[in-house]
Enzyme design. Structure first.
Site, PDB file in Angstrom:
ATOM      1  N   GLY A  46       0.793  -1.226   0.000  1.00  0.00           N
ATOM      2  CA  GLY A  46       0.000   0.000   0.000  1.00  0.00           C
ATOM      3  C   GLY A  46       0.823   1.273   0.000  1.00  0.00           C
ATOM      4  O   GLY A  46       0.262   2.373   0.054  1.00  0.00           O
TER       5      GLY A  46
ATOM      6  N   GLU B  64       5.000  -6.172   2.280  1.00  0.00           N
ATOM      7  CA  GLU B  64       4.706  -6.808   0.992  1.00  0.00           C
ATOM      8  C   GLU B  64       4.221  -5.787  -0.041  1.00  0.00           C
ATOM      9  O   GLU B  64       3.080  -5.842  -0.477  1.00  0.00           O
ATOM     10  CB  GLU B  64       3.688  -7.942   1.183  1.00  0.00           C
ATOM     11  N   PRO B  65       5.098  -4.879  -0.439  1.00  0.00           N
ATOM     12  CA  PRO B  65       4.698  -3.876  -1.427  1.00  0.00           C
ATOM     13  C   PRO B  65       4.546  -4.479  -2.817  1.00  0.00           C
ATOM     14  O   PRO B  65       5.160  -5.503  -3.130  1.00  0.00           O
ATOM     15  CB  PRO B  65       5.889  -2.912  -1.413  1.00  0.00           C
ATOM     16  N   GLY B  66       3.734  -3.845  -3.636  1.00  0.00           N
ATOM     17  CA  GLY B  66       3.632  -4.208  -5.050  1.00  0.00           C
ATOM     18  C   GLY B  66       3.938  -2.985  -5.890  1.00  0.00           C
ATOM     19  O   GLY B  66       4.968  -2.845  -6.536  1.00  0.00           O
ATOM     20  N   ARG B  67       3.002  -2.030  -5.784  1.00  0.00           N
ATOM     21  CA  ARG B  67       3.034  -0.826  -6.614  1.00  0.00           C
ATOM     22  C   ARG B  67       4.348  -0.045  -6.528  1.00  0.00           C
ATOM     23  O   ARG B  67       4.914   0.329  -7.555  1.00  0.00           O
ATOM     24  CB  ARG B  67       1.878   0.053  -6.112  1.00  0.00           C
TER      25      ARG B  67
ATOM     26  N   ARG C  11      -7.137   0.017 -14.893  1.00  0.00           N
ATOM     27  CA  ARG C  11      -7.272   0.882 -13.712  1.00  0.00           C
ATOM     28  C   ARG C  11      -8.145   2.130 -13.952  1.00  0.00           C
ATOM     29  O   ARG C  11      -9.019   2.425 -13.140  1.00  0.00           O
ATOM     30  CB  ARG C  11      -5.897   1.292 -13.155  1.00  0.00           C
TER      31      ARG C  11
ATOM     32  N   TYR D 148     -11.432   2.137 -11.609  1.00  0.00           N
ATOM     33  CA  TYR D 148     -11.404   3.070 -10.468  1.00  0.00           C
ATOM     34  C   TYR D 148     -11.463   4.539 -10.874  1.00  0.00           C
ATOM     35  O   TYR D 148     -11.382   5.405 -10.009  1.00  0.00           O
ATOM     36  CB  TYR D 148     -10.071   2.941  -9.698  1.00  0.00           C
TER      37      TYR D 148
ATOM     38  N   CYS E 287     -16.206  -1.536 -26.141  1.00  0.00           N
ATOM     39  CA  CYS E 287     -17.561  -0.975 -26.149  1.00  0.00           C
ATOM     40  C   CYS E 287     -18.025  -0.622 -24.739  1.00  0.00           C
ATOM     41  O   CYS E 287     -19.022  -1.171 -24.222  1.00  0.00           O
ATOM     42  CB  CYS E 287     -18.526  -1.975 -26.766  1.00  0.00           C
ATOM     43  N   GLU E 288     -17.280   0.185 -24.086  1.00  0.00           N
ATOM     44  CA  GLU E 288     -17.628   0.712 -22.758  1.00  0.00           C
ATOM     45  C   GLU E 288     -17.123   2.140 -22.737  1.00  0.00           C
ATOM     46  O   GLU E 288     -15.972   2.389 -23.109  1.00  0.00           O
ATOM     47  CB  GLU E 288     -16.920  -0.063 -21.636  1.00  0.00           C
TER      48      GLU E 288
HETATM   49  C1  LIG Z   1      -2.793  -8.504   0.757  1.00  0.00           C
HETATM   50  C2  LIG Z   1      -2.118  -7.516  -0.102  1.00  0.00           C
HETATM   51  N1  LIG Z   1      -0.799  -7.277   0.094  1.00  0.00           N
HETATM   52  C3  LIG Z   1      -0.107  -6.410  -0.670  1.00  0.00           C
HETATM   53  C4  LIG Z   1      -0.719  -5.713  -1.696  1.00  0.00           C
HETATM   54  C5  LIG Z   1       0.094  -4.760  -2.505  1.00  0.00           C
HETATM   55  O1  LIG Z   1      -0.383  -3.471  -2.449  1.00  0.00           O
HETATM   56  P1  LIG Z   1       0.418  -2.289  -3.170  1.00  0.00           P
HETATM   57  O2  LIG Z   1       0.655  -2.741  -4.562  1.00  0.00           O
HETATM   58  O3  LIG Z   1      -0.490  -1.126  -3.097  1.00  0.00           O
HETATM   59  O4  LIG Z   1       1.688  -2.117  -2.428  1.00  0.00           O
HETATM   60  C6  LIG Z   1      -2.095  -5.899  -1.933  1.00  0.00           C
HETATM   61  C7  LIG Z   1      -2.771  -5.159  -3.011  1.00  0.00           C
HETATM   62  O5  LIG Z   1      -3.891  -5.278  -3.329  1.00  0.00           O
HETATM   63  C8  LIG Z   1      -2.798  -6.830  -1.117  1.00  0.00           C
HETATM   64  O6  LIG Z   1      -4.087  -7.061  -1.323  1.00  0.00           O
END
Ligand SMILES: Cc1ncc(COP(=O)(O)O)c(C=O)c1O
Length: 412
Positions: free
Chosen positions: A230, A272-275, A310, A314, A340-341
């Site tokens: 997040g 546990e970052p992703g973004r 996205r 959103y 078609c949206e």
């Molecule tokens: C359980 C969990 N962990 C980690 C993430 C990664 O979030 P972000 O990409 O915003 O860091 C998510 C994103 O949906 C998630 O659901």
């Protein structure tokens, strides 16, 4: 103007466009590695045994994951497919599902993943599949935060996590069932606003209150604290980038205060970052194919919302660049795809360089939660992914789907 947002590797983009059919995703290894290092180093500075995971859902391309693993990350998986992929890549981590079946929990448990349960009722499944030595619970600390309402993952409206009032009972029951080591986890929202600098520290404090309560009531010393993902990313050029050092330091302060206050053994910090790892290391590259002067001006490109949903899901903002050989005048246009949206609009009423058919358009911040959210609505195949390697070479890391791929699962 935030340079992180507007940056793109122009030469490589031009090289890729002249060599490969558009649209496609283009990722840059250099940026991806830099993002991994910035994140990991910030926490390593304040925590001896920091345990970083990457949220596979953000970008499950195996070549991308290999780079992130090489940078010292394990994985956060949320489905059997993500666990399957991690097993192929020889990496484990933590499994965080929600409303998960016993079958799926067993799948993750058997493959080097610590289970992170979303509810006390999941403990019944453990009676069926066997009790793991280590177990974590995702706690809903009662508050959440995100740039967009849909991405708030905690608080009374969120479907995730054990409500914190029930946390003690969950740990107590798990201990009675034979669990030996415990973790605690939170994921309160995705893309938490960057300016709310104290947010993570605040949530960590809440988690420590629970850790202390659990210790008092059950004698359990929680050994892993996963503060989730997040971490916010700037999508607009006027937004700041997150200062990871400052954030890590603020978490350190809370760790020190709370461990002292409650006389706790310091848990191992996990995140546990992703973004923040992947988003700004990828661009969706499309070509202008149709320009329509309607009640307003629409610039149609060959990528659509199925490639990167996205904005359509959103209303998310993504910075857009138009590559022009000679910079000319700007005009207000909407950049749209061919689904078609009417929400298939990457950018609405944006001031952009005047486009012509054949121009290249880049949708920035398309490295995380982008391709992975793609779909096949309207019979749209998903497109290829390419990687700009550290040596400057560009290679395909996923081929484009074909029409035949779309009908592989039906009899014709
Ligand atoms: C359980 C969990 N962990 C980690 C993430 C990664 O979030 P972000 O990409 O915003 O860091 C998510 C994103 O949906 C998630 O659901």
């Amino acid at each position: 103007m935030n340079k992180d947002v507007i940056y793109y590797p122009r030469k490589s983009v031009e090289k890729a466009v002249s060599a490969y059919e558009t649209p496609f995703f283009l990722y840059e290894e250099k940026r991806l590695r830099e993002n991994c290092r910035r994140f990991k180093n910030a926490f390593d500075k304040y925590f001896d045994d920091f345990w970083p995971l990457f949220a596979v859902k953000a970008n499950p391309n195996p070549e991308i994951l290999k780079i992130i693993i090489d940078e010292g990350f394990a994985m956060d998986a949320s489905s059997e497919a993500e666990v399957w992929l991690c097993e192929k890549l020889g990496v484990g981590g933590m499994y965080t599902g929600n409303y998960t079946t016993a079958k799926t929990l067993a799948y993750a448990k058997d493959r080097d993943f610590i289970l992170n349960l979303d509810d006390i009722t999941n403990l019944e499944a453990l009676e069926e599949i066997g009790v793991p030595e280590t177990l974590s619970f995702r706690i809903n600390p009662g508050v959440g935060n995100a740039t967009m309402e849909n991405n708030v993952f905690a608080g009374p409206d969120a479907k995730y996590g054990v409500p914190f009032e029930k946390a003690v009972s969950a740990y107590k029951k798990a201990k009675e069932m034979g669990v030996k080591k415990f973790g605690i986890h939170m994921m309160t929202g995705s893309n938490v606003p960057i300016d709310e600098k104290d947010y993570f520290a605040l949530i960590v404090e809440k988690l420590f209150n629970i850790v202390a309560e659990v210790k008092k009531e059950t004698g359990i010393e929680i050994e892993i604290m996963n503060i989730g993902g997040g971490f916010g990313v700037p999508y607009r050029p006027e937004e700041n980038s997150l200062d990871m050092e400052e954030l890590a330091q603020s978490v350190r302060v809370v760790f020190d205060e709370q461990c002292k206050k409650y006389d706790l053994k310091e848990p191992r910090l996990m995140a546990e970052p992703g973004r923040i790892i992947a988003a700004d290391a990828g661009w969706l590259v499309g070509l202008v194919v149709v320009i329509k002067d309607s009640y307003k001006k629409f610039v149609g490109i060959d990528a659509s919302a199925n490639d990167m949903p996205r904005p359509s899901i959103y209303g998310a903002y993504h910075y857009v660049s138009v590559l022009k050989k000679i910079p000319g005048e700007n005009e207000t246009v909407s950049i749209v795809g061919s689904i078609c949206e009417n929400n298939d609009q990457f950018a609405k009423n944006r001031q952009l360089p005047k486009c012509e058919v054949g121009d290249i358009v880049l949708i920035h911040n398309s490295g995380g939660h982008a391709f992975s959210m793609g779909h096949n609505y309207n019979g749209k195949p998903r497109h290829a992914e390419y990687l700009i390697a550290d040596n400057g070479e560009i290679r395909q890391i996923r081929r484009a789907e074909t029409i035949e791929d779309l009908y592989k699962t039906v009899k014709l």
